[in-house]
Design a protein around this motif. Sequence first.
Motif, PDB file in Angstrom:
ATOM      1  N   ASN A   1       0.843  -1.195   0.000  1.00 17.04           N
ATOM      2  CA  ASN A   1       0.000   0.000   0.000  1.00 17.04           C
ATOM      3  C   ASN A   1       0.877   1.244   0.000  1.00 17.04           C
ATOM      4  OD1 ASN A   1      -2.071  -1.831   0.247  1.00 17.04           O
ATOM      5  ND2 ASN A   1      -2.630  -1.239   2.314  1.00 17.04           N
ATOM      6  N   GLY A   2       0.355   2.309  -0.541  1.00 24.04           N
ATOM      7  CA  GLY A   2       1.090   3.567  -0.559  1.00 24.04           C
ATOM      8  C   GLY A   2       0.439   4.541  -1.517  1.00 24.04           C
ATOM      9  N   TYR A   3       1.147   5.614  -1.752  1.00 25.34           N
ATOM     10  CA  TYR A   3       0.677   6.652  -2.666  1.00 25.34           C
ATOM     11  C   TYR A   3       1.438   6.521  -3.987  1.00 25.34           C
ATOM     12  CZ  TYR A   3      -1.427   8.885   1.388  1.00 25.34           C
ATOM     13  OH  TYR A   3      -2.179   9.155   2.493  1.00 25.34           O
ATOM     14  N   SER A   5       3.488   7.830  -6.579  1.00 23.48           N
ATOM     15  CA  SER A   5       4.311   9.037  -6.623  1.00 23.48           C
ATOM     16  C   SER A   5       4.854   9.335  -8.019  1.00 23.48           C
ATOM     17  CB  SER A   5       5.476   8.929  -5.635  1.00 23.48           C
ATOM     18  OG  SER A   5       6.328   7.859  -5.965  1.00 23.48           O
ATOM     19  N   GLU A  47      -3.936   0.453  -3.131  1.00 27.01           N
ATOM     20  CA  GLU A  47      -4.085  -0.717  -2.261  1.00 27.01           C
ATOM     21  C   GLU A  47      -3.423  -1.916  -2.914  1.00 27.01           C
ATOM     22  OE1 GLU A  47      -5.606  -0.561   0.713  1.00 27.01           O
ATOM     23  OE2 GLU A  47      -6.154   1.552   0.451  1.00 27.01           O
ATOM     24  N   LYS A  48      -2.928  -2.833  -2.121  1.00 29.49           N
ATOM     25  CA  LYS A  48      -2.306  -4.046  -2.651  1.00 29.49           C
ATOM     26  C   LYS A  48      -3.314  -4.780  -3.533  1.00 29.49           C
ATOM     27  CE  LYS A  48       0.137  -8.211  -1.493  1.00 29.49           C
ATOM     28  NZ  LYS A  48       0.953  -8.903  -0.546  1.00 29.49           N
ATOM     29  N   LEU A  76       5.679   3.746  -5.884  1.00 28.61           N
ATOM     30  CA  LEU A  76       4.841   4.048  -4.725  1.00 28.61           C
ATOM     31  C   LEU A  76       5.678   4.684  -3.624  1.00 28.61           C
ATOM     32  CD1 LEU A  76       2.619   0.843  -4.406  1.00 28.61           C
ATOM     33  CD2 LEU A  76       2.128   2.966  -5.618  1.00 28.61           C
ATOM     34  N   SER A  77       5.028   5.507  -2.835  1.00 29.82           N
ATOM     35  CA  SER A  77       5.663   6.149  -1.687  1.00 29.82           C
ATOM     36  C   SER A  77       4.805   5.899  -0.451  1.00 29.82           C
ATOM     37  CB  SER A  77       5.771   7.660  -1.929  1.00 29.82           C
ATOM     38  OG  SER A  77       6.170   8.323  -0.744  1.00 29.82           O
ATOM     39  N   PRO A  78       5.433   5.687   0.702  1.00 34.35           N
ATOM     40  CA  PRO A  78       4.641   5.534   1.919  1.00 34.35           C
ATOM     41  C   PRO A  78       4.060   6.868   2.389  1.00 34.35           C
ATOM     42  CG  PRO A  78       6.976   5.448   2.443  1.00 34.35           C
ATOM     43  CD  PRO A  78       6.859   5.509   0.935  1.00 34.35           C
ATOM     44  N   ASN A  79       4.612   7.966   1.878  1.00 37.70           N
ATOM     45  CA  ASN A  79       4.176   9.306   2.280  1.00 37.70           C
ATOM     46  C   ASN A  79       3.182   9.877   1.278  1.00 37.70           C
ATOM     47  OD1 ASN A  79       6.133   9.241   4.402  1.00 37.70           O
ATOM     48  ND2 ASN A  79       7.686   9.754   2.885  1.00 37.70           N
ATOM     49  N   GLU A  80       2.301  10.707   1.787  1.00 40.38           N
ATOM     50  CA  GLU A  80       1.314  11.342   0.910  1.00 40.38           C
ATOM     51  C   GLU A  80       2.015  12.164  -0.162  1.00 40.38           C
ATOM     52  OE1 GLU A  80      -2.759  14.017   1.221  1.00 40.38           O
ATOM     53  OE2 GLU A  80      -1.654  13.505   3.030  1.00 40.38           O
TER      54      GLU A  80
END
Length: 93
Positions: A1-3, A5, A47-48, A76-80
Amino acid sequence: NGYLSQINSKAMGLLAIDLGAGRKRAEDKVDPAVGFELCVGVGEIIEKGQTLMLCHCHNEKWVADHKNELEALFTLSPNEVSRPSNLLLEKIC
């Protein structure tokens, strides 16, 4: 999961050419039925297992053979991540 980027649009374009959506040489035929359809945009939460892109093609083996390259198009990034501003400034018809 992540944003989401980043989407590597240059690599996507080169893969589209290989798929038949563009030309490597002037005499190459273009298949208007093939190409990629993005289902997500930069800044969206991913989402995965979520579908990021659809590949329209005539050869499922091509997709299987290029699976790693297709997955690598998306970062993907974990940060918004902020969504890009509207890059279309004016439409001229």
